[in-house]
Motif scaffolding. Structure first.
Motif, mmCIF file in Angstrom:
data_model
loop_
_atom_site.group_PDB
_atom_site.id
_atom_site.type_symbol
_atom_site.label_atom_id
_atom_site.label_comp_id
_atom_site.label_asym_id
_atom_site.label_seq_id
_atom_site.Cartn_x
_atom_site.Cartn_y
_atom_site.Cartn_z
ATOM 1 N N ASN A 328 0.827 -1.207 0.000
ATOM 2 C CA ASN A 328 0.000 0.000 0.000
ATOM 3 C C ASN A 328 0.862 1.259 0.000
ATOM 4 O OD1 ASN A 328 -2.383 1.474 0.004
ATOM 5 N ND2 ASN A 328 -2.584 1.429 2.235
ATOM 6 N N GLY A 332 1.368 4.011 -3.182
ATOM 7 C CA GLY A 332 1.177 5.446 -2.996
ATOM 8 C C GLY A 332 2.375 6.258 -3.434
ATOM 9 N N GLU A 335 2.455 6.274 -7.263
ATOM 10 C CA GLU A 335 1.422 7.155 -7.817
ATOM 11 C C GLU A 335 1.787 8.620 -7.611
ATOM 12 O OE1 GLU A 335 -3.390 7.949 -7.325
ATOM 13 O OE2 GLU A 335 -2.409 6.311 -6.232
ATOM 14 N N ARG A 336 2.396 8.918 -6.478
ATOM 15 C CA ARG A 336 2.793 10.296 -6.195
ATOM 16 C C ARG A 336 3.832 10.773 -7.198
ATOM 17 N NH1 ARG A 336 2.964 12.907 -1.213
ATOM 18 N NH2 ARG A 336 3.700 15.061 -1.511
ATOM 19 N N GLU A 369 3.094 9.967 2.582
ATOM 20 C CA GLU A 369 2.270 8.824 2.181
ATOM 21 C C GLU A 369 1.886 7.964 3.383
ATOM 22 O OE1 GLU A 369 0.764 7.955 -0.692
ATOM 23 O OE2 GLU A 369 1.348 9.985 -1.226
ATOM 24 N N ARG A 372 -0.911 9.718 4.955
ATOM 25 C CA ARG A 372 -2.155 9.537 4.196
ATOM 26 C C ARG A 372 -2.820 8.211 4.539
ATOM 27 N NH1 ARG A 372 -3.432 6.418 0.290
ATOM 28 N NH2 ARG A 372 -1.261 5.732 0.026
ATOM 29 N N ILE A 373 -2.018 7.152 4.676
ATOM 30 C CA ILE A 373 -2.567 5.839 5.015
ATOM 31 C C ILE A 373 -3.239 5.871 6.391
ATOM 32 C CG2 ILE A 373 -1.963 3.435 5.515
ATOM 33 C CD1 ILE A 373 0.279 3.690 3.458
#
Length: 410
Positions: A328, A332, A335-336, A369, A372-373
């Protein structure tokens, strides 16, 4: 007249009467009756109302036995009195528990709490991992109905298990008196726990297990995935640290993973100095948890007698940590960079990760990140606490947290 000749009549001879003798048999000489055929089980009549099949115990697939020394870093010692108390509390529950651990300031000392017991003793925190949550709550609700708020008892265990599934997948019962102490215990499933430990899908459970805890009921599957979780925490922390740093910095970076992004740290609901308080008093436990794992990673030098950690920060060494981060977090990060960097256009997969490992923005991206999780599941669990604990206990718990925030902010 004609005379009619008369035919002679046949002489009837009773042969049977002359050839046989009459024999009177005794009653005991009567031959036994022929054996009856075995009774065949009669087929049950068809019924419109189907009867349930008898319940057969479910056997989990056998997990190969782990070596005796595997994961011994997880078995942190506590005082005999504390160990006996924790085990006696878990023994009070009749519902089946596969994995149980205790954590927090009631188990391991934290700076800011009275170690001599002169003040109010901290509430003991437990986490129970079960196989079937509805089954657990059904039995537990019968045994300990006062652990649940009135509406949860009225709606039943099915409602409780559905609410438990929301967000990070935990149901909490706080301020519960058991065995003469106050406890707060969370209930989750083994599948949910292992999923978070491996992939960091919420970091709600995995983050708690980054810090020292006392295992009360062990499970081979959880111990294996917890070792992966601890190693992932070391890798993530190393990627955000310089070439040389004190071991306390590593411990604080690991302990802060679960608090980074937690809304309670922005609001007056948590002690702002909590991470430093944990590390100051629990340094030996952190070293026991992470030292052997860290020195087994490539490029890490950390003599057991020293408190300084050195690592190879070249892109070739860091990419070995980066590509083994939990799925996960890794998704992230990728994608960032896909949105904000020209590195996303790299055709070669290995070249892409090598370039990313050498990027100076990587520590900041990793930290953001991880936050964010944590953010969404932590917020959901905070709101869900009203449904699981009830309004009264929720207010009481919030007041206690505000008090800790006030103490830490002074």
């Amino acid at each position: 007249m004609f005379s009619v000749a008369r035919r002679p009549r046949p002489v009837v001879v009773v042969v049977r009467a002359l050839a046989t003798e009459s024999v009177h048999s005794a009653p005991g000489d009567v031959p036994p009756p022929p054996p009856k055929p075995p009774n065949k089980p009669s087929k049950p009549r068809a019924s419109l109302y189907l009867r349930p099949r008898p319940a057969a115990p479910y056997k989990h697939p056998a997990i190969p036995a782990l070596p005796a020394s595997f994961g011994r870093n997880q078995l942190l010692p506590v005082a005999d009195s504390t160990r006996a108390l924790l085990e006696s509390v878990v023994a009070q529950f009749d519902a089946p528990i596969r994995y149980a651990f205790a954590y927090g300031s009631g188990v391991f000392e934290q700076d800011g709490y009275d170690a001599q017991g002169e003040g109010e003793r901290p509430m003991l925190d437990f986490m129970f991992a079960v196989t079937h949550p509805a089954h657990f709550h059904s039995i537990n609700m019968q045994q300990h109905p006062r652990h649940y708020p009135l509406h949860a008892r009225a709606l039943g265990s099915a409602y409780v298990s559905r609410v438990q599934d929301v967000g990070p997948g935990v149901w909490f019962n706080p301020y519960v008196p058991v065995g003469g102490v106050r406890i707060k215990y969370g209930v989750t499933t083994v599948d949910n726990l292992c999923s978070d430990l491996l992939g960091w899908k919420s970091l709600y459970l995995a983050g708690r297990m980054h810090k020292p805890l006392r295992i009360i009921k062990d499970d081979a599957r959880v111990r294996l995935t917890q070792q992966v979780n601890l190693t992932s925490a070391v890798r993530a922390a190393l990627l955000t640290l310089p070439r040389e740093f004190p071991e306390a910095a590593l411990f604080e970076r690991i302990a802060g993973i679960s608090y980074n992004g937690d809304p309670r740290m922005w609001l007056p609901a948590e002690n702002r100095g909590k991470v430093a308080n944990i590390v100051r008093k629990q340094g030996p436990q952190f070293k026991e948890l992470y030292h052997r794992l860290a020195v087994g990673l490539p490029g890490v030098q950390w003599p057991v007698t020293e408190s300084v950690v050195r690592q190879d920060t070249s892109p070739a060494a860091r990419v070995a940590h980066l590509r083994k981060l939990p799925s996960n977090l890794l998704a992230g990060v990728r994608e960032r960079y896909a949105k904000t960097s020209e590195l996303a256009g790299e055709a070669d997969e290995s070249a892409f990760w090598l370039e990313l490992a050498g990027d100076e923005r990587l520590p900041r991206v990793l930290t953001e990140e991880m936050g964010r999780i944590v953010r969404y599941p932590a917020a959901v669990q905070s709101v869900k606490g009203i449904a699981s604990a009830g309004l009264g206990k929720s207010v009481r718990y919030s007041v206690a947290k505000i008090g800790k925030w006030w103490t830490g902010s002074r």
